[in-house]
Design a protein around this motif. Structure first.
Motif, PDB file in Angstrom:
ATOM      1  N   THR A  56      48.080 -48.347 -22.662  1.00  0.00           N
ATOM      2  CA  THR A  56      47.220 -47.778 -21.616  1.00  0.00           C
ATOM      3  C   THR A  56      45.788 -48.288 -21.789  1.00  0.00           C
ATOM      4  O   THR A  56      45.144 -48.673 -20.796  1.00  0.00           O
ATOM      5  CB  THR A  56      47.255 -46.231 -21.695  1.00  0.00           C
ATOM      6  OG1 THR A  56      48.626 -45.825 -21.692  1.00  0.00           O
ATOM      7  CG2 THR A  56      46.531 -45.605 -20.545  1.00  0.00           C
ATOM      8  N   GLU A 155      56.773 -53.228 -20.843  1.00  0.00           N
ATOM      9  CA  GLU A 155      58.204 -53.063 -21.137  1.00  0.00           C
ATOM     10  C   GLU A 155      58.931 -54.413 -21.185  1.00  0.00           C
ATOM     11  O   GLU A 155      60.163 -54.430 -21.118  1.00  0.00           O
ATOM     12  CB  GLU A 155      58.829 -52.201 -20.023  1.00  0.00           C
ATOM     13  CG  GLU A 155      58.152 -50.863 -19.855  1.00  0.00           C
ATOM     14  CD  GLU A 155      58.672 -50.062 -18.661  1.00  0.00           C
ATOM     15  OE1 GLU A 155      59.540 -50.567 -17.917  1.00  0.00           O
ATOM     16  OE2 GLU A 155      58.210 -48.932 -18.474  1.00  0.00           O
ATOM     17  N   SER A 176      52.455 -53.023 -24.288  1.00  0.00           N
ATOM     18  CA  SER A 176      52.461 -51.808 -25.110  1.00  0.00           C
ATOM     19  C   SER A 176      53.340 -52.073 -26.329  1.00  0.00           C
ATOM     20  O   SER A 176      54.360 -52.757 -26.227  1.00  0.00           O
ATOM     21  CB  SER A 176      53.055 -50.641 -24.312  1.00  0.00           C
ATOM     22  OG  SER A 176      53.399 -49.569 -25.187  1.00  0.00           O
TER      23      SER A 176
HETATM   24  C1  LIG Z   1      55.008 -49.773 -17.480  1.00  0.00           C
HETATM   25  C2  LIG Z   1      54.150 -49.147 -18.536  1.00  0.00           C
HETATM   26  N1  LIG Z   1      52.832 -49.302 -18.460  1.00  0.00           N
HETATM   27  C3  LIG Z   1      52.014 -48.788 -19.399  1.00  0.00           C
HETATM   28  C4  LIG Z   1      52.496 -48.086 -20.473  1.00  0.00           C
HETATM   29  C5  LIG Z   1      51.542 -47.475 -21.444  1.00  0.00           C
HETATM   30  O1  LIG Z   1      51.709 -47.891 -22.742  1.00  0.00           O
HETATM   31  P1  LIG Z   1      51.332 -46.928 -23.982  1.00  0.00           P
HETATM   32  O2  LIG Z   1      52.320 -45.830 -24.022  1.00  0.00           O
HETATM   33  O3  LIG Z   1      51.391 -47.817 -25.158  1.00  0.00           O
HETATM   34  O4  LIG Z   1      49.946 -46.421 -23.729  1.00  0.00           O
HETATM   35  C6  LIG Z   1      53.886 -47.920 -20.595  1.00  0.00           C
HETATM   36  C7  LIG Z   1      54.519 -47.212 -21.705  1.00  0.00           C
HETATM   37  O5  LIG Z   1      54.571 -46.424 -22.360  1.00  0.00           O
HETATM   38  C8  LIG Z   1      54.737 -48.439 -19.603  1.00  0.00           C
HETATM   39  O6  LIG Z   1      56.061 -48.275 -19.680  1.00  0.00           O
END
Ligand SMILES: Cc1ncc(COP(=O)(O)O)c(C=O)c1O
Length: 364
Positions: A56, A155, A176
């Motif tokens: 994120t 992903e 991520s």
């Molecule tokens: C499509 C997508 N975008 C963004 C994120 C955000 O990643 P994170 O959880 O590492 O902040 C995720 C996953 O968790 C995701 O699946």
């Protein structure tokens, strides 16, 4: 319980983390961060990587680096994990949703043109569940309208579009490394790009906006979006097996497809001819005639000690995004969609068990 996913950690990660702990460099300074940035960005076919605290913050940092903020609009697919849209709100800009393609579940390029206004600054295609978005037409439209493209590849580590790795196709790619992703650092993320100026700006914003030359001089308001050296050590360990992890995901997908393809009630994860999917979580859709049974099937599998999950809700169906529109393809996929166990330790006999359970449920 057969889990939906689990990381694959062994001696490579443990040795590197031990070394990191013994070195004392446990925060966000230390050699592993740069080594991981170099290794992972190189794998993606890009020149630079900027490691972050999670996926994120990678997306948020990418938007901030491009100067996106209040008054701007960013096009986001209606079907994704909520973070893809939240990051736009964090900057003060407005997410504008576009429906997805029913085969790939990713941004439908034919839906984009009418959404572009003079406020549109960027598009965030999401390579959902490991299948790449149709980047050719997206990039063409972006060039014609001078828009930035930030790939959300959270992903999809190693997925390919026409032979090129995701992350290298747009202006920036964001990943991520959460525990259920193709490779993990516990929590973690990375921006990859070929633009050195953006890398410099992103590194400053990642570290409280502090000047790289004058300690504690902060010319701008920044953030703490840094990855730790411990996380990067895990990431470097994961790099030694990334190729094998992707192959394992593709083998799992192949077995599910072979086992479930005769079932007329199901739509299976597709792979376009131009795509190499990494099948992050193998997901199926119950056809509209039986989609009302989706939650019941999840319960049925859980009673047999098999973990499965509903596919994401369309983001505009979620309370913070009410009033942002309705999206038929995203809704259909979401209503009937189930993600099946896709972990690296999944055995073929466990997978056969999952296939048989689904068949027996649908034959009832
Ligand atoms: C499509 C997508 N975008 C963004 C994120 C955000 O990643 P994170 O959880 O590492 O902040 C995720 C996953 O968790 C995701 O699946």
């Amino acid at each position: 319980m057969i889990p939906i996913s689990e990381p694959w950690i062994d001696h490579e990660e443990i040795d590197l983390v031990m070394d990191c702990l013994k070195s004392g460099w446990i925060s966000s300074q230390g050699k592993y961060i740069e080594e991981f940035e170099t290794a992972f960005s190189g794998f993606c076919g890009t020149r630079f990587g900027v490691a972050t605290s999670n996926g994120t913050t990678a997306l948020h940092l990418a938007l901030l680096t491009l100067g996106i903020g209040p008054g701007d609009e960013v096009i986001v697919p209606a079907l994704s994990f909520i973070a893809s849209a939240n990051v736009v709100l964090y900057t003060g800009a407005k997410p504008v949703f576009a429906d997805v393609d029913e085969r790939t579940w990713t941004l439908d390029p034919s839906k984009l043109r009418p959404l572009i206004t003079n406020r549109t600054k960027a598009i965030i295609p999401v390579h959902l569940y490991g299948h790449p978005a149709d980047m050719g037409p997206i990039m063409k439209l972006a060039e014609e309208n001078q828009l930035w493209v930030i790939e959300d590849a959270a992903e999809a580590h190693g997925a390919e579009y026409k032979g090129e790795k995701v992350g290298s196709l747009g202006h920036m790619g964001c990943f991520s490394f959460y525990g259920n992703k193709i490779i993990s650092t516990g929590e973690g993320g990375m921006i990859v790009t070929n633009n050195p100026e953006w890398v410099e700006k992103a590194r400053i914003l990642r570290d409280h906006g502090m000047s790289k030359k004058i300690k504690y001089w902060h010319p701008v308001v920044g953030y703490n979006f840094r990855m730790t050296n411990i996380q990067a050590a895990i990431g470097l360990g994961q790099m030694t097996k990334l190729g094998r992890l992707i192959e394992k995901k593709r083998e799992i997908a192949d077995r599910y497809t072979q086992g479930l393809k005769k079932n007329r009630g199901l739509i299976l994860s597709a792979e376009e001819t131009w795509a190499k999917s990494v099948y992050w979580l193998y997901s199926i859709i119950l056809k509209p005639e039986i989609e009302k049974n989706r939650d019941d099937l999840i319960t049925f599998l859980a009673q047999a000690q098999v973990e499965s999950r509903p596919v994401f809700y369309p983001i505009p169906d979620l309370p913070p995004y009410h009033g942002f529109g309705t999206f038929p393809a995203a809704s259909r996929i979401s209503k009937g969609g189930i993600s099946l166990p896709s972990g690296f330790n999944l055995t073929s006999s466990e997978q056969n068990q999952v296939i048989e359970l689904i068949q027996s449920y649908l034959d009832r």
